[in-house]
Each structure stands twice: as structure tokens, then as C-alpha cells.
Design an enzyme around this catalytic site. Sequence first.
Site: not given
Length: 238
Positions: A124-125, A207, A210, A233
Amino acid sequence: MTNAVTYENWYSISDSFSIQDETKGAKAVLEWAYQNYSDNKIVYASSFGAEAIVLIDLIAQVKPDAHIVFLDTDLHFLETYDVIKRIEERFPSLKIEKKKPALTLDEQAAQYGTALWKRDPNQCCQIRKVIPLRETLTAREAWISGLRREQSPTRKDTEFVNKDEKFKNIKICPLIHWTWDEVWSYIREKDLPYNELHDHNYPSIGCFPCTQAVAGDGDSRAGRWSGSSKTECGLHSS
């Protein structure tokens, strides 16, 4: 520009800055950076956290129309977008770009499944932060970051000027010698806008899926990816 860093001389340049001033070398580093890199060759990648607010104020003193990029993952807290708006009002000459990833959240869910940040936060990062920053830095020789040595063990060896293997350029970190208390003293002294989540035990803000509030002492990265071994990240790791 003259005296720009190469992969051969970055360390000696980093070691040349004195920290015996009120900004612990930060302003001198920024003056050097903007003197030696043209407007289209340097950018500040900002999270708009506490360190970022200090850096923005210092940058505005040196380069009022500097280019700042915010990696807009579409997963930030509303308070983060609010502080960006207030910074834009406070520093209207700054060029603040909100850089979005290629995939929308719906497109990411369709391709990788829902809530990717839970199942594979690294992926995702990569999609929402690392790739967008790489795109931003492709045509640039240097970027500025708000890393501080005391933030976490992984950042304790950060220099003012760093050879960035990940993005194949130079990473400039003016605040490496600042403490968390010094960051906040500066913010309060200058009456700068800041993310209100800092008042609710969020030392580091990323975010919302997280990032959690923290209790007690710990490094300022506490609360990020809580319950996992992930600490970065991916922007500052090779």
C-alpha cells in the site's frame, strides 16, 4: 549551479555545517540547498507534521516561493488537510503540490483487494507514497526531508546531506540535531499552524488506517503501524 553535491563529496559537504546557531545549522543548510540547486531541481517532500511546520517556516525565510510536494494518499486525516489549508493561507507564495497516486482507492481495491493497508501495508505504501515520490523526484537532483536523529533508531545516523540510494539523488535533512521539545518551542514561539492531532497524543501522523494515538514515552514514530514490525513507509529506507 556551483558546489552541488555529487555522489563523491556529499559527506564532506554535510560535515561542513556548523550547528552552533539558533537553528542548529538548519537555516544554513537550507540556504546552501537553494543556492546550489535551481528551482526545478529541488523539492521539499512534506508530511505537514510538526517537523514539517518548522521546515516550512525556515524555507519560507530562505525561498518564499519554494516548491513543496505533499503525497496525498487519499487516506490522510481531515486534520492534515486542514493544516495544509492553513499553511497555504499563512505562506501564500509557496508552491504546494498535492501529488496523488496513479490508482484511486477504488482502483486499488479492485486490483489488490480491499483494505490493502491491513493485509500488505508495504505494498500500500509503495503504491500510494513511494511510487508518487519517485515520479516527483525523477527530474530532480535533490529533495528536502524533515528527518531528525532522535525520531527513531533507524534515523540516528542521518546527516545534513545524504546519498539517497533509493531515489538516486541527494536527500537534505536540515533538522537532524533538533529535539522534539525544540520543534514545539519553535512552533509556539512563531505561533505557527499545526496539525491538531498533535494535541491528542499523535506524535507522528500518517494515513489514518495506520496511525494511532500513543500513551507514555517512546520515540516520535510510536503509533505508526502499531502491532506490526513495520516502522517506515519506505520513503527513507533503501
